[in-house]
Write a protein that holds these residues in place. Sequence first.
Motif, PDB file in Angstrom:
ATOM      1  N   CYS A 130       0.848  -1.264   0.050  1.00 26.35           N
ATOM      2  CA  CYS A 130      -0.058  -0.050  -0.061  1.00 26.35           C
ATOM      3  C   CYS A 130       0.883   1.098   0.037  1.00 26.35           C
ATOM      4  O   CYS A 130       0.418   2.157  -0.297  1.00 26.35           O
ATOM      5  N   LYS A 131       2.204   1.084   0.486  1.00 24.39           N
ATOM      6  CA  LYS A 131       3.089   2.401   0.549  1.00 24.39           C
ATOM      7  C   LYS A 131       3.835   2.681  -0.402  1.00 24.39           C
ATOM      8  O   LYS A 131       4.644   3.477  -0.418  1.00 24.39           O
ATOM      9  N   GLY A 132       4.028   1.562  -1.418  1.00 25.39           N
ATOM     10  CA  GLY A 132       4.842   1.806  -2.731  1.00 25.39           C
ATOM     11  C   GLY A 132       4.934   0.627  -3.390  1.00 25.39           C
ATOM     12  O   GLY A 132       5.943   0.272  -3.854  1.00 25.39           O
ATOM     13  N   GLY A 133       3.922   0.228  -3.912  1.00 22.79           N
ATOM     14  CA  GLY A 133       3.823  -0.924  -4.789  1.00 22.79           C
ATOM     15  C   GLY A 133       3.647  -0.663  -6.310  1.00 22.79           C
ATOM     16  O   GLY A 133       3.595  -1.553  -6.990  1.00 22.79           O
ATOM     17  N   ASP A 134       3.660   0.677  -6.565  1.00 20.55           N
ATOM     18  CA  ASP A 134       3.646   1.057  -8.034  1.00 20.55           C
ATOM     19  C   ASP A 134       4.418   0.429  -8.754  1.00 20.55           C
ATOM     20  O   ASP A 134       4.284   0.125 -10.109  1.00 20.55           O
ATOM     21  N   ASP A 135       5.929   0.208  -8.409  1.00 24.96           N
ATOM     22  CA  ASP A 135       6.883  -0.153  -9.231  1.00 24.96           C
ATOM     23  C   ASP A 135       7.285  -1.580  -9.033  1.00 24.96           C
ATOM     24  O   ASP A 135       8.121  -2.176  -9.206  1.00 24.96           O
ATOM     25  N   LEU A 136       6.192  -2.303  -8.466  1.00 23.52           N
ATOM     26  CA  LEU A 136       6.413  -3.751  -7.938  1.00 23.52           C
ATOM     27  C   LEU A 136       5.325  -4.693  -8.610  1.00 23.52           C
ATOM     28  O   LEU A 136       4.118  -4.471  -8.540  1.00 23.52           O
ATOM     29  N   PHE A 137       5.616  -6.159  -8.947  1.00 22.57           N
ATOM     30  CA  PHE A 137       4.788  -6.766  -9.272  1.00 22.57           C
ATOM     31  C   PHE A 137       4.843  -7.917  -8.109  1.00 22.57           C
ATOM     32  O   PHE A 137       5.866  -8.375  -7.689  1.00 22.57           O
ATOM     33  N   VAL A 138       3.453  -8.295  -7.855  1.00 21.38           N
ATOM     34  CA  VAL A 138       3.298  -9.528  -6.854  1.00 21.38           C
ATOM     35  C   VAL A 138       3.487 -10.735  -7.877  1.00 21.38           C
ATOM     36  O   VAL A 138       2.842 -10.964  -8.916  1.00 21.38           O
TER      37      VAL A 138
ATOM     38  N   GLU B 263      11.144  -6.101 -16.524  1.00 21.21           N
ATOM     39  CA  GLU B 263      11.186  -5.336 -17.835  1.00 21.21           C
ATOM     40  C   GLU B 263      12.386  -5.531 -18.630  1.00 21.21           C
ATOM     41  O   GLU B 263      12.511  -5.908 -19.910  1.00 21.21           O
ATOM     42  N   CYS B 264      13.502  -5.273 -17.950  1.00 20.02           N
ATOM     43  CA  CYS B 264      14.991  -5.193 -18.597  1.00 20.02           C
ATOM     44  C   CYS B 264      15.371  -6.594 -18.563  1.00 20.02           C
ATOM     45  O   CYS B 264      16.343  -6.770 -19.611  1.00 20.02           O
ATOM     46  N   GLU B 265      15.134  -7.463 -17.912  1.00 15.96           N
ATOM     47  CA  GLU B 265      15.679  -8.941 -17.767  1.00 15.96           C
ATOM     48  C   GLU B 265      14.696  -9.739 -17.778  1.00 15.96           C
ATOM     49  O   GLU B 265      14.468 -10.702 -17.015  1.00 15.96           O
ATOM     50  N   HIS B 266      13.668  -9.908 -18.676  1.00 18.39           N
ATOM     51  CA  HIS B 266      12.464 -10.388 -18.640  1.00 18.39           C
ATOM     52  C   HIS B 266      12.568 -12.043 -18.761  1.00 18.39           C
ATOM     53  O   HIS B 266      11.925 -12.684 -17.926  1.00 18.39           O
TER      54      HIS B 266
END
Length: 273
Positions: free
Chosen positions: A59-67, A189-192
């Motif tokens: 909730c505090k900073g998941g915008d750049d994370l995938f679960v 994305e860089c090391e798919h």
Amino acid sequence: MKPRVGHIRFLNSMPLYEGMRITGLLDLIELVKGTPRELIDMLRRGELEVSPISSVEYCKGGDDLFVIPEVSITAYESVESVVLVSKVPIDELDKSRISLSNASSTSQTLLKVILREYYDIYPEYIEMEPDLQKMLEVSDAALLIGDPALIAFWREDELFKYDLSHEWYRHTGMGMSYAIWVIREAYAECEHDQARWLVDGIKNAMRTGESAIEHTIDVISNNGYPQERLKRYFGKLSFGLSQKDVEGLLIFFKKAFDLGLVEKVPDIRFFGD
């Protein structure tokens, strides 16, 4: 360079560790051990590619994370390793002081939701190292997680002990996913290709570790933990992440948001979607 993978230094992460050892994944990664609080800080600094995180951190900073799908540490009716230890009954804690373990954010938020939502209790909170004796010297109650919580919960004494998973389940009928595994979006994305291999490896290792739970219990009991209590403890845990588990997480996030404990209820983005 080997991908850097975070690992929580608690007993409940041992099934994944043993699974990584059995499948050989452990030799192909750089394993970085820490508390949930330490690991999320390293992840945000770009020092880890994949890590378990305390679920409320999403909730505090998941915008750049995938679960990562299918992997978590979830408990349903009880857990024994997220515990409020109190000198007085829980309904007498209004305007008291409660010491909070500084190891994880989810347990802190869960306690605040339970006390405010279901008991109408508004104590003073202070954050401390998870040392029960020192915590109770300055407070009326203490929140412990992980191995210190298990030891306190199992100890026979005059203190009141409240299993937060039991409290949550009793009021909501839902499980609580304390830890989820995430992968940095930039790395994915860089090391798919490597990211896909790593995610598949972690999912496979968790399944392998869960199926070898008796072996894991034997390993842990050699360090002095009672085997029967370990069997009971691990029997309370789920290491997958079902749709109902996700629904339970979103209910928790929404309650925390409504009480002003988090800034948003995030959209949960899964790797591979």
